[in-house]
Scaffold this motif. Structure first.
Motif, PDB file in Angstrom:
ATOM      1  N   TYR B  62      33.942 100.619  99.725  1.00  0.00           N
ATOM      2  CA  TYR B  62      33.384 101.050  98.478  1.00  0.00           C
ATOM      3  C   TYR B  62      34.443 101.855  97.494  1.00  0.00           C
ATOM      4  N   CYS B  63      35.193 102.683  98.032  1.00  0.00           N
ATOM      5  CA  CYS B  63      36.239 103.208  97.149  1.00  0.00           C
ATOM      6  C   CYS B  63      36.927 102.075  96.260  1.00  0.00           C
ATOM      7  N   ILE B  64      37.408 101.125  96.819  1.00  0.00           N
ATOM      8  CA  ILE B  64      38.217 100.119  96.254  1.00  0.00           C
ATOM      9  C   ILE B  64      37.188  99.506  95.040  1.00  0.00           C
ATOM     10  N   ASP B  65      35.778  99.537  95.170  1.00  0.00           N
ATOM     11  CA  ASP B  65      34.978  98.929  94.234  1.00  0.00           C
ATOM     12  C   ASP B  65      35.010 100.041  92.986  1.00  0.00           C
ATOM     13  N   ALA B  66      34.728 101.063  93.497  1.00  0.00           N
ATOM     14  CA  ALA B  66      34.651 102.274  92.612  1.00  0.00           C
ATOM     15  C   ALA B  66      35.799 102.621  91.786  1.00  0.00           C
ATOM     16  N   TYR B  67      37.061 102.331  92.359  1.00  0.00           N
ATOM     17  CA  TYR B  67      38.167 102.749  91.463  1.00  0.00           C
ATOM     18  C   TYR B  67      38.880 101.821  90.912  1.00  0.00           C
ATOM     19  N   THR B  68      38.471 100.525  91.289  1.00  0.00           N
ATOM     20  CA  THR B  68      38.816  99.337  90.554  1.00  0.00           C
ATOM     21  C   THR B  68      38.040  99.594  89.121  1.00  0.00           C
ATOM     22  N   LYS B  69      36.838  99.843  89.155  1.00  0.00           N
ATOM     23  CA  LYS B  69      35.866  99.931  87.952  1.00  0.00           C
ATOM     24  C   LYS B  69      36.374 101.226  87.070  1.00  0.00           C
TER      25      LYS B  69
END
Lengths: 351, 112
Positions: B62-69
């Motif tokens: 979830y964090c990877i999705d959120a912080y790539t964005k």
């Protein structure tokens, strides 16, 4: 990179009705997300009404030398819809009596309209002092006949607002086409040379940033700092302000969102970032958008969705400012793009 | 709809719902979280890069999705993003390797 407009490709999303259907169905019809009307009702802002008219935004045509992947106009070299001199004359009649003080030219590439310079000259004679041209920059270097544009802009003190998606070549070319970054840099240097964008210069040169993908723009001030530092250090370029603009789910950007399976997430991001303060100052409250063929709209996005103003007066030829200003603004779910976070308009953030 | 996977990307949208079952703690957490990521001594951009590196180290999809964005939003380039992941990976592998000293100490102690 797209080579042709959605219209020429006969794509489903070239059709405004189809776009509006998509924006009303799915996550909005099953009530997973509130419609824009419902959302602004919560804060007592429905129906959205115009305030004092300040800007006439005239779309001089959908023809453009670029085919940008996010373009809500679906503009390109294959689009032949451009404003005729006759419609320009009708606009000039309105310009003589309007209360709007700013004339904002957009497109397409407005400069590709063969009567562009004539129109600016005539509008200037009619008393307009505050001109904005939304220039894609590369047009200035596209052909010899455009090389004198910086001097022409200077002679009318035209405020230039230019798109620039990133301070690096890679991200810029991916959104706007190969070679666009280098040509834009060259054009900015030409504009600096005649005085545009220089510190303390009255010749205003602002940049417009659109995210190159399915994400919202970052903080306007910090983006401006990054752009200024990089463009000055790498290319010796000066400009005045950077405006961040959110991509609205219309036309090519909507097509991209759906094809890349980002549509739902993007709409969630917009709705989550909804800011009632931004609603107060959305640009449709102080702007009238005129299409190449003279129809009147609440904004350029509604123009692309073929949602004419909800007024008895819908064409420039029958213009009556008092009647037009007494209307409800037409909204749909794309409007969430203008109210997310610090808001978005053709003049950047609004809240 | 039934979903047999432990991680569903759509669940990230519902993150805020954790407050429903424990309002005080949830609200305090989100207030704190929001405050942490505001511009401070570090810029929001720098914080976004740190968050991206940590997201990889704690292996949170979830964090990877959120912080790539979030990184894209702050204008981070792919080179900056990948280097931050390497910083996280280097610390993580360093944390493993530095225990090699403990192994060496123990080996020496046990050996004649």
């Amino acid at each position: 990179m797209l080579a042709k407009s959605l219209k020429t490709q006969n794509k489903e999303l070239a059709n405004a009705k189809k776009q509006l259907e998509i924006l009303s169905n799915g996550i909005f019809s099953n009530k997973e997300l509130p419609t824009f009307a419902r959302k602004i009702m919560e804060t007592g802002q429905f129906p959205l009404r115009p305030k004092k008219l300040e800007v006439l935004q005239i779309n001089l045509g959908y023809m453009c030398n670029q085919v940008c992947a996010h373009c809500h106009v679906d503009a390109g070299p294959d689009r032949k819809e451009i404003m005729s001199q006759e419609t320009m004359k009708q606009c000039l009649e309105v310009i003589k009596k309007t209360n709007a003080s700013t004339l904002d030219f957009t497109g397409g590439a407005p400069e590709m309209n063969p009567n562009f310079k004539w129109f600016v000259d005539e509008a200037s004679k009619a008393g307009i002092k505050d001109f904005i041209v939304r220039s894609n920059l590369t047009i200035i270097r596209a052909n010899k006949k455009y090389y004198d544009l910086p001097e022409f802009y200077k002679s009318h003190n035209v405020h230039i607002m230019s798109s620039m998606p990133h301070w690096t070549r890679g991200k810029t070319d991916k959104q706007r086409g190969d070679g666009v970054f280098d040509k834009s840099i060259k054009a900015l240097q030409e504009l600096n040379k005649v005085g545009y964008g220089m510190p303390d210069s009255d010749l205003k040169l602002d940049l417009v940033y659109n995210p190159s993908g399915a994400f919202l723009p970052g903080d306007q001030d910090s983006m401006e700092r990054n752009f200024k530092k990089s463009l000055l250090e790498d290319f010796g370029i000066h400009f005045h302000k950077l405006f961040t603009i959110t991509n609205l789910p219309v036309s090519r950007f909507l097509d991209y969102l759906i094809a890349s399976d980002n549509y739902e997430d993007y709409m969630y991001s917009l709705v989550d970032a909804y800011n009632p303060l931004a609603v107060e100052n959305v640009m449709c409250t102080n702007t009238i958008s005129v299409s190449w063929d003279g129809w009147l709209y609440d904004c350029d996005f509604n123009q692309m969705l073929k949602l004419k103003v909800a007024s008895k007066i819908t064409h420039i030829s029958e213009y009556n400012e008092e009647l037009i200003n007494n209307r409800n603004i037409i909204i749909s779910q794309h409007c969430y793009g203008c109210t997310a976070g610090a808001g978005s308009s053709c003049q950047g953030t609004v809240a | 709809m039934a979903n047999n996977s432990y991680y569903d990307p759509k669940d990230l949208r519902k993150f805020g719902n954790i407050t429903e079952w424990s309002e005080e703690l949830g609200t305090k957490f989100f207030d704190y979280y929001g405050k942490v990521f505001e511009e401070g001594a570090l810029t929001a951009r720098e914080k976004s890069l740190i968050a991206l590196a940590v997201s990889h180290v704690v292996k949170c999809p979830y964090c990877i999705d959120a912080y790539t964005k979030d990184g894209l939003k702050h204008g981070l380039t792919k080179e900056e993003m990948m280097e931050s992941v390497h910083v996280g990976a280097a610390i993580e592998s360093g944390a493993t390797l530095v225990h090699g000293v403990q192994m060496m100490n123990k080996y020496d102690k046990l050996s004649m």
